[in-house]
Design a protein around this motif. Structure first.
Motif, PDB file in Angstrom:
ATOM      1  N   ASN A 135       0.817  -1.221   0.000  1.00 40.45           N
ATOM      2  CA  ASN A 135       0.000   0.000   0.000  1.00 40.45           C
ATOM      3  C   ASN A 135       0.846   1.265   0.000  1.00 40.45           C
ATOM      4  O   ASN A 135       0.296   2.369   0.021  1.00 40.45           O
ATOM      5  N   ASN A 136       2.158   1.126   0.020  1.00 42.05           N
ATOM      6  CA  ASN A 136       3.059   2.283   0.080  1.00 42.05           C
ATOM      7  C   ASN A 136       2.774   3.168   1.286  1.00 42.05           C
ATOM      8  O   ASN A 136       2.792   4.392   1.192  1.00 42.05           O
ATOM      9  N   SER A 137       2.507   2.548   2.425  1.00 48.83           N
ATOM     10  CA  SER A 137       2.187   3.282   3.651  1.00 48.83           C
ATOM     11  C   SER A 137       3.388   4.100   4.117  1.00 48.83           C
ATOM     12  O   SER A 137       4.513   3.624   4.119  1.00 48.83           O
ATOM     13  N   LYS A 138       3.117   5.349   4.512  1.00 45.83           N
ATOM     14  CA  LYS A 138       4.189   6.243   4.949  1.00 45.83           C
ATOM     15  C   LYS A 138       4.130   6.566   6.439  1.00 45.83           C
ATOM     16  O   LYS A 138       5.138   6.870   7.054  1.00 45.83           O
ATOM     17  N   LYS A 139       2.958   6.520   7.044  1.00 46.81           N
ATOM     18  CA  LYS A 139       2.793   6.981   8.425  1.00 46.81           C
ATOM     19  C   LYS A 139       2.818   5.845   9.446  1.00 46.81           C
ATOM     20  O   LYS A 139       2.670   6.083  10.630  1.00 46.81           O
ATOM     21  N   ARG A 140       2.987   4.643   9.022  1.00 43.57           N
ATOM     22  CA  ARG A 140       2.864   3.487   9.891  1.00 43.57           C
ATOM     23  C   ARG A 140       3.970   3.454  10.944  1.00 43.57           C
ATOM     24  O   ARG A 140       5.147   3.516  10.626  1.00 43.57           O
ATOM     25  N   SER A 141       3.579   3.344  12.220  1.00 42.99           N
ATOM     26  CA  SER A 141       4.577   3.290  13.292  1.00 42.99           C
ATOM     27  C   SER A 141       4.615   1.922  13.969  1.00 42.99           C
ATOM     28  O   SER A 141       5.663   1.522  14.483  1.00 42.99           O
ATOM     29  N   ASN A 142       3.506   1.203  13.998  1.00 41.03           N
ATOM     30  CA  ASN A 142       3.475  -0.121  14.610  1.00 41.03           C
ATOM     31  C   ASN A 142       3.793  -1.171  13.543  1.00 41.03           C
ATOM     32  O   ASN A 142       3.025  -1.366  12.607  1.00 41.03           O
ATOM     33  N   THR A 143       4.937  -1.811  13.714  1.00 39.70           N
ATOM     34  CA  THR A 143       5.382  -2.827  12.764  1.00 39.70           C
ATOM     35  C   THR A 143       5.613  -4.144  13.491  1.00 39.70           C
ATOM     36  O   THR A 143       5.651  -4.179  14.732  1.00 39.70           O
ATOM     37  N   ALA A 144       5.814  -5.200  12.736  1.00 36.72           N
ATOM     38  CA  ALA A 144       6.095  -6.506  13.328  1.00 36.72           C
ATOM     39  C   ALA A 144       7.358  -6.440  14.190  1.00 36.72           C
ATOM     40  O   ALA A 144       7.431  -7.070  15.247  1.00 36.72           O
ATOM     41  N   CYS A 145       8.334  -5.655  13.762  1.00 30.26           N
ATOM     42  CA  CYS A 145       9.580  -5.507  14.524  1.00 30.26           C
ATOM     43  C   CYS A 145       9.306  -4.893  15.903  1.00 30.26           C
ATOM     44  O   CYS A 145       9.813  -5.386  16.921  1.00 30.26           O
ATOM     45  N   LEU A 146       8.488  -3.850  15.957  1.00 31.67           N
ATOM     46  CA  LEU A 146       8.133  -3.221  17.231  1.00 31.67           C
ATOM     47  C   LEU A 146       7.353  -4.196  18.113  1.00 31.67           C
ATOM     48  O   LEU A 146       7.634  -4.323  19.308  1.00 31.67           O
ATOM     49  N   VAL A 147       6.398  -4.898  17.518  1.00 31.40           N
ATOM     50  CA  VAL A 147       5.598  -5.869  18.287  1.00 31.40           C
ATOM     51  C   VAL A 147       6.517  -6.946  18.853  1.00 31.40           C
ATOM     52  O   VAL A 147       6.407  -7.320  20.021  1.00 31.40           O
ATOM     53  N   ARG A 148       7.456  -7.448  18.028  1.00 35.60           N
ATOM     54  CA  ARG A 148       8.398  -8.476  18.492  1.00 35.60           C
ATOM     55  C   ARG A 148       9.210  -7.962  19.689  1.00 35.60           C
ATOM     56  O   ARG A 148       9.354  -8.671  20.689  1.00 35.60           O
ATOM     57  N   LYS A 149       9.723  -6.736  19.606  1.00 33.98           N
ATOM     58  CA  LYS A 149      10.514  -6.173  20.713  1.00 33.98           C
ATOM     59  C   LYS A 149       9.692  -6.113  21.993  1.00 33.98           C
ATOM     60  O   LYS A 149      10.168  -6.474  23.063  1.00 33.98           O
ATOM     61  N   GLU A 150       8.454  -5.645  21.889  1.00 31.76           N
ATOM     62  CA  GLU A 150       7.609  -5.530  23.076  1.00 31.76           C
ATOM     63  C   GLU A 150       7.239  -6.900  23.639  1.00 31.76           C
ATOM     64  O   GLU A 150       7.229  -7.093  24.854  1.00 31.76           O
ATOM     65  N   LEU A 151       6.949  -7.852  22.756  1.00 29.01           N
ATOM     66  CA  LEU A 151       6.587  -9.193  23.222  1.00 29.01           C
ATOM     67  C   LEU A 151       7.792  -9.921  23.811  1.00 29.01           C
ATOM     68  O   LEU A 151       7.647 -10.700  24.753  1.00 29.01           O
ATOM     69  N   ASP A 152       8.995  -9.667  23.269  1.00 31.56           N
ATOM     70  CA  ASP A 152      10.200 -10.284  23.836  1.00 31.56           C
ATOM     71  C   ASP A 152      10.457  -9.777  25.252  1.00 31.56           C
ATOM     72  O   ASP A 152      10.959 -10.518  26.092  1.00 31.56           O
ATOM     73  N   LEU A 153      10.096  -8.513  25.523  1.00 32.78           N
ATOM     74  CA  LEU A 153      10.228  -7.988  26.888  1.00 32.78           C
ATOM     75  C   LEU A 153       9.200  -8.635  27.816  1.00 32.78           C
ATOM     76  O   LEU A 153       9.486  -8.920  28.972  1.00 32.78           O
ATOM     77  N   LEU A 154       8.001  -8.849  27.295  1.00 33.67           N
ATOM     78  CA  LEU A 154       6.923  -9.433  28.091  1.00 33.67           C
ATOM     79  C   LEU A 154       7.119 -10.935  28.290  1.00 33.67           C
ATOM     80  O   LEU A 154       6.853 -11.466  29.361  1.00 33.67           O
ATOM     81  N   PHE A 155       7.566 -11.616  27.234  1.00 30.81           N
ATOM     82  CA  PHE A 155       7.767 -13.067  27.263  1.00 30.81           C
ATOM     83  C   PHE A 155       9.219 -13.377  26.891  1.00 30.81           C
ATOM     84  O   PHE A 155       9.503 -13.744  25.755  1.00 30.81           O
ATOM     85  N   PRO A 156      10.148 -13.210  27.830  1.00 27.89           N
ATOM     86  CA  PRO A 156      11.552 -13.481  27.504  1.00 27.89           C
ATOM     87  C   PRO A 156      11.731 -14.939  27.075  1.00 27.89           C
ATOM     88  O   PRO A 156      10.974 -15.810  27.486  1.00 27.89           O
ATOM     89  N   VAL A 157      12.740 -15.170  26.260  1.00 25.24           N
ATOM     90  CA  VAL A 157      13.026 -16.519  25.785  1.00 25.24           C
ATOM     91  C   VAL A 157      13.522 -17.355  26.948  1.00 25.24           C
ATOM     92  O   VAL A 157      14.395 -16.930  27.707  1.00 25.24           O
ATOM     93  N   GLU A 158      12.963 -18.551  27.096  1.00 27.92           N
ATOM     94  CA  GLU A 158      13.389 -19.437  28.167  1.00 27.92           C
ATOM     95  C   GLU A 158      14.710 -20.091  27.803  1.00 27.92           C
ATOM     96  O   GLU A 158      14.947 -20.439  26.656  1.00 27.92           O
ATOM     97  N   THR A 159      15.578 -20.235  28.803  1.00 28.67           N
ATOM     98  CA  THR A 159      16.819 -20.974  28.619  1.00 28.67           C
ATOM     99  C   THR A 159      16.779 -22.171  29.549  1.00 28.67           C
ATOM    100  O   THR A 159      15.861 -22.317  30.361  1.00 28.67           O
ATOM    101  N   SER A 160      17.784 -23.002  29.480  1.00 30.85           N
ATOM    102  CA  SER A 160      17.801 -24.163  30.369  1.00 30.85           C
ATOM    103  C   SER A 160      18.002 -23.744  31.820  1.00 30.85           C
ATOM    104  O   SER A 160      17.660 -24.472  32.734  1.00 30.85           O
ATOM    105  N   ASP A 161      18.577 -22.517  32.044  1.00 36.82           N
ATOM    106  CA  ASP A 161      18.833 -22.049  33.414  1.00 36.82           C
ATOM    107  C   ASP A 161      17.660 -21.284  34.018  1.00 36.82           C
ATOM    108  O   ASP A 161      17.518 -21.245  35.223  1.00 36.82           O
ATOM    109  N   THR A 162      16.865 -20.620  33.166  1.00 40.31           N
ATOM    110  CA  THR A 162      15.769 -19.802  33.712  1.00 40.31           C
ATOM    111  C   THR A 162      14.466 -20.136  33.031  1.00 40.31           C
ATOM    112  O   THR A 162      14.439 -20.561  31.878  1.00 40.31           O
ATOM    113  N   LYS A 163      13.414 -19.932  33.731  1.00 36.82           N
ATOM    114  CA  LYS A 163      12.062 -20.113  33.199  1.00 36.82           C
ATOM    115  C   LYS A 163      11.349 -18.774  33.296  1.00 36.82           C
ATOM    116  O   LYS A 163      11.684 -17.942  34.127  1.00 36.82           O
ATOM    117  N   VAL A 164      10.346 -18.566  32.453  1.00 38.24           N
ATOM    118  CA  VAL A 164       9.562 -17.327  32.488  1.00 38.24           C
ATOM    119  C   VAL A 164       8.999 -17.140  33.880  1.00 38.24           C
ATOM    120  O   VAL A 164       8.436 -18.078  34.462  1.00 38.24           O
TER     121      VAL A 164
END
Length: 170
Positions: A135-164
């Motif tokens: 659509n050639n959008s110019k004003k868009r501020s919410n992108t998949a990249c922004l959503v990913r960053k916010e969700l990664d803060l909310l749901f950190p990746v689990e490792t073998s040492d830590t759990k959410v």
């Protein structure tokens, strides 16, 4: 949505190709588990001098709403999964310029779920980004990249040492 003759579907699809928009927006929502909603819409635009035409189209399709903007443009907007899906499915065979957006919207709609995983939701956000690019959008501020960053803060990746939710300091 009302039943429409094939010739009317072709005409409406041509109108959408020329004076319309098929869109998927990432809208921040408090109270949503994944923080965002993917809002799907189809919008037709016309000079307010021909507002009556959008009112007729609204009556014909049987969904959405029509409004006059302050800039001399009227718009007929169809929002929501059920209505957008019904209109897209009927117009898809006749669309030319906005065919790719319609296919992506249908894919998003068919894949949306209230209980989907973070990764599945992010994949749909990336499809919304593709629609925005088409659509050639110019004003868009919410992108998949922004959503990913916010969700990664909310749901950190689990490792073998830590759990959410683990707050121990080891």
């Amino acid at each position: 949505m009302n039943v429409i003759k094939e010739s009317e579907k072709a005409y409406i699809a041509g109108f959408l190709d020329g004076d319309g928009c098929i869109n998927a927006q990432l809208v921040r929502r408090s109270g949503y588990r994944l923080l965002y909603q993917i809002r799907v819409s189809i919008t037709f635009f016309q000079s307010s001098k021909r507002h009556w035409f959008l009112l007729q189209l609204h009556k014909r399709l049987g969904c959405g709403s029509v409004r006059k903007r302050n800039d001399g443009i009227s718009e007929y907007c169809i929002v929501g999964i059920a209505s957008v899906s019904a209109v897209c499915e009927q117009l898809l065979p006749y669309l030319r310029l906005k065919r790719r957006q319609a296919v992506l919207i249908c894919t998003i709609i068919k894949s949306l779920s209230r209980h989907q995983s973070k990764e599945d939701f992010l994949s749909l956000c990336e499809l919304a980004d593709q629609i925005s690019f088409l659509n050639n959008s110019k004003k868009r501020s919410n992108t998949a990249c922004l959503v990913r960053k916010e969700l990664d803060l909310l749901f950190p990746v689990e490792t073998s040492d830590t759990k959410v939710g683990d707050t121990s300091s080891g």
